[in-house]
Design a protein around this motif. Sequence first.
Motif, short mmCIF file in Angstrom:
data_model
loop_
_atom_site.label_atom_id
_atom_site.label_comp_id
_atom_site.label_asym_id
_atom_site.label_seq_id
_atom_site.Cartn_x
_atom_site.Cartn_y
_atom_site.Cartn_z
N UNK A 283 70.06 110.90 -18.49
CA UNK A 283 70.54 111.01 -19.88
C UNK A 283 69.53 111.56 -20.89
N UNK A 284 68.27 111.53 -20.56
CA UNK A 284 67.26 111.89 -21.57
C UNK A 284 66.47 113.13 -21.13
N UNK A 285 65.86 113.82 -22.10
CA UNK A 285 65.03 114.98 -21.73
C UNK A 285 63.90 114.56 -20.79
N UNK A 286 63.69 115.38 -19.78
CA UNK A 286 62.72 114.97 -18.76
C UNK A 286 61.30 114.86 -19.26
N UNK A 287 60.96 115.66 -20.26
CA UNK A 287 59.57 115.55 -20.76
C UNK A 287 59.35 114.25 -21.55
N UNK A 288 60.45 113.53 -21.83
CA UNK A 288 60.29 112.25 -22.54
C UNK A 288 60.50 111.05 -21.61
N UNK A 289 60.72 111.37 -20.35
CA UNK A 289 61.05 110.30 -19.40
C UNK A 289 60.00 109.19 -19.36
N UNK A 290 58.75 109.59 -19.21
CA UNK A 290 57.70 108.57 -19.06
C UNK A 290 57.64 107.67 -20.29
N UNK A 291 57.72 108.28 -21.44
CA UNK A 291 57.55 107.48 -22.66
C UNK A 291 58.74 106.52 -22.87
N UNK A 292 59.92 107.01 -22.55
CA UNK A 292 61.11 106.14 -22.71
C UNK A 292 61.06 105.01 -21.65
N UNK A 293 60.66 105.40 -20.47
CA UNK A 293 60.52 104.40 -19.42
C UNK A 293 59.50 103.33 -19.81
N UNK A 294 58.40 103.77 -20.40
CA UNK A 294 57.36 102.82 -20.80
C UNK A 294 57.89 101.87 -21.88
N UNK A 295 58.77 102.40 -22.75
CA UNK A 295 59.36 101.53 -23.78
C UNK A 295 60.26 100.48 -23.12
N UNK A 296 60.97 100.88 -22.08
CA UNK A 296 61.81 99.87 -21.40
C UNK A 296 60.96 98.86 -20.62
N UNK A 297 59.89 99.34 -20.06
CA UNK A 297 58.97 98.39 -19.38
C UNK A 297 58.47 97.35 -20.39
N UNK A 298 58.08 97.81 -21.55
CA UNK A 298 57.56 96.88 -22.57
C UNK A 298 58.64 95.91 -23.02
N UNK A 299 59.84 96.42 -23.19
CA UNK A 299 60.94 95.53 -23.63
C UNK A 299 61.18 94.43 -22.59
N UNK A 300 61.24 94.86 -21.33
CA UNK A 300 61.52 93.87 -20.27
C UNK A 300 60.34 92.90 -20.14
N UNK A 301 59.13 93.44 -20.20
CA UNK A 301 57.94 92.57 -20.10
C UNK A 301 57.95 91.55 -21.24
N UNK A 302 58.33 92.01 -22.40
CA UNK A 302 58.34 91.09 -23.55
C UNK A 302 59.41 90.00 -23.36
N UNK A 303 60.53 90.39 -22.82
CA UNK A 303 61.58 89.40 -22.55
C UNK A 303 61.04 88.31 -21.61
N UNK A 304 60.42 88.76 -20.51
CA UNK A 304 59.87 87.80 -19.53
C UNK A 304 58.76 86.97 -20.17
N UNK A 305 57.97 87.62 -21.00
CA UNK A 305 56.85 86.92 -21.65
C UNK A 305 57.37 85.79 -22.51
N UNK A 306 58.36 86.10 -23.32
CA UNK A 306 58.88 85.07 -24.23
C UNK A 306 59.52 83.94 -23.44
N UNK A 307 60.23 84.32 -22.40
CA UNK A 307 60.89 83.32 -21.56
C UNK A 307 59.88 82.35 -20.93
N UNK A 308 58.69 82.86 -20.60
CA UNK A 308 57.74 81.96 -19.92
C UNK A 308 56.61 81.49 -20.84
N UNK A 309 56.84 81.61 -22.13
CA UNK A 309 55.88 81.03 -23.08
C UNK A 309 54.59 81.82 -23.24
N UNK A 310 54.64 83.12 -22.92
CA UNK A 310 53.43 83.94 -23.10
C UNK A 310 53.29 84.33 -24.57
#
Length: 426
Positions: A283-310
């Motif tokens: 769905x997204x331009x390929x030259x932006x793939x890494x950056x968008x992916x990194x934003x989703x990694x951060x979102x998911x990591x933050x979700x897990x972090x909050x869930x486990x009291x980080x």
Amino acid sequence: MQCRQNSILFETGYYSGGMGGKEKFMEFRAFLLKYAEIGVKGRNRYIFEDALVRQIRYALRRCEGEFSVRKEQGRIYAEVVSDSYDYDEVIENLKRVFGLSHICPMVQLEDEGFEKLGEDIIKYMDEVYPDKHLTFKVNARRARKNYPKSSMEVNCDLGEVLLNAFPEMQVDVHKPEVMLNVEIREHIYVYSVVIPGPGGMPVGTAGKAMLLLSGGIDSPVAGYMISKRGVRIDAVYFHAPPYTSERAKQKVVDLAKEVSKYTGEIHLHVINFTDIQMYIYDKCPHDELTIIMRRYMMRIAEHLAKESGCLGLITGESIGQVASQTAAALLVTNEVCTLPVYRPLIAFDKQDIVEIAEKINTYETSILPYEDCCTIFVAKHPVTKPSLSIIKKHETHLTEKIDELVQTALDTREVITVSADMQESR
Ligand code: ATP
Ligand code: MG
């Protein structure tokens, strides 16, 4: 300098609780474990001391033998309880306990009168310092007040005993090469070798943070560095099967295991990132793939972090290292996070990171050539100056399915409890 040489020999195993070929007389059966920074923590000091004791026990659990660790008058002692143990192994493990400034192997003597103490001290110096061309000072501490001599008298009298036994030795009360400490308690403890500890703060005294752990060189080092300030660590790894293999995942487990030798147990969340990644790719331009992916990694990591009291996230990012880590890219990645993101390597050159990776024993594993999910779909020319508004606009292309995909990734996560004594697998 002579004594330094001796100490180094000592530290590198020349003296491992006995004198190689010679008949063994002295054995280190206890360790005085000194801490620096936590000494100034005022009324909260006991919290820091207790955490340190816990981490020392965790480190010694991996060693052959049995040990008893106790706090006494602002000091921490580890005593060998079993008949045998491996001196080198104990030192190696204690050197990984954050919060320790110095490790002092001690010989424990029974109090059988001053004459016998003098004989034992002669044997101690003879075994520990084969070359007697050294300057020394006796530093007695009389914690048991009914001992018949004052500390001062012990200093002078033992000094004399040693000078008589070893005429090559000299006293230097200002800058001795060997400080011979004699602690008179119920038993008498003798130590002179001081091995530097790792410093830092005991793990568990500064909350917990979620480390984004990839298979690369940087992120294990980042986790180690933050943990050194007392932060407990959980980790998340984004896995993209079948594009990333089981071996790539195992490599991350192995890295977590190495890091856990310092940090204690790590809960490693393995997130299956494939569908999210493919969807972004579609769905997204390929030259932006890494950056968008990194934003989703951060979102998911933050979700897990909050869930486990980080209280924060940790990454191995460093300004300018790759396209996704330019200052502009970091701004865009960071924008999705509400928790603080600790980036201890932000100003480090690669070589400096490699040196730490080698020191903490993660480098060899990190350079194994298994694929990483960031490199699989990477564009030939990724954007180096992404615009936040454009990235956000392109992320709207994902509206239809992304929430569901993220939820599935969270629901299907695998959590692996990684500890230093976990069974080898590979
Ligand atoms: P390293 O992978 O050693 O951290 P790198 O230079 O390869 O270094 P990038 O791939 O750009 O770094 O990633 C930057 C940071 O993002 C990493 O340090 C790590 O914290 C996180 N990261 C990247 N890929 C993953 C992944 N697959 N799983 C978890 N975290 C990741
Ligand atoms: Mg990487």
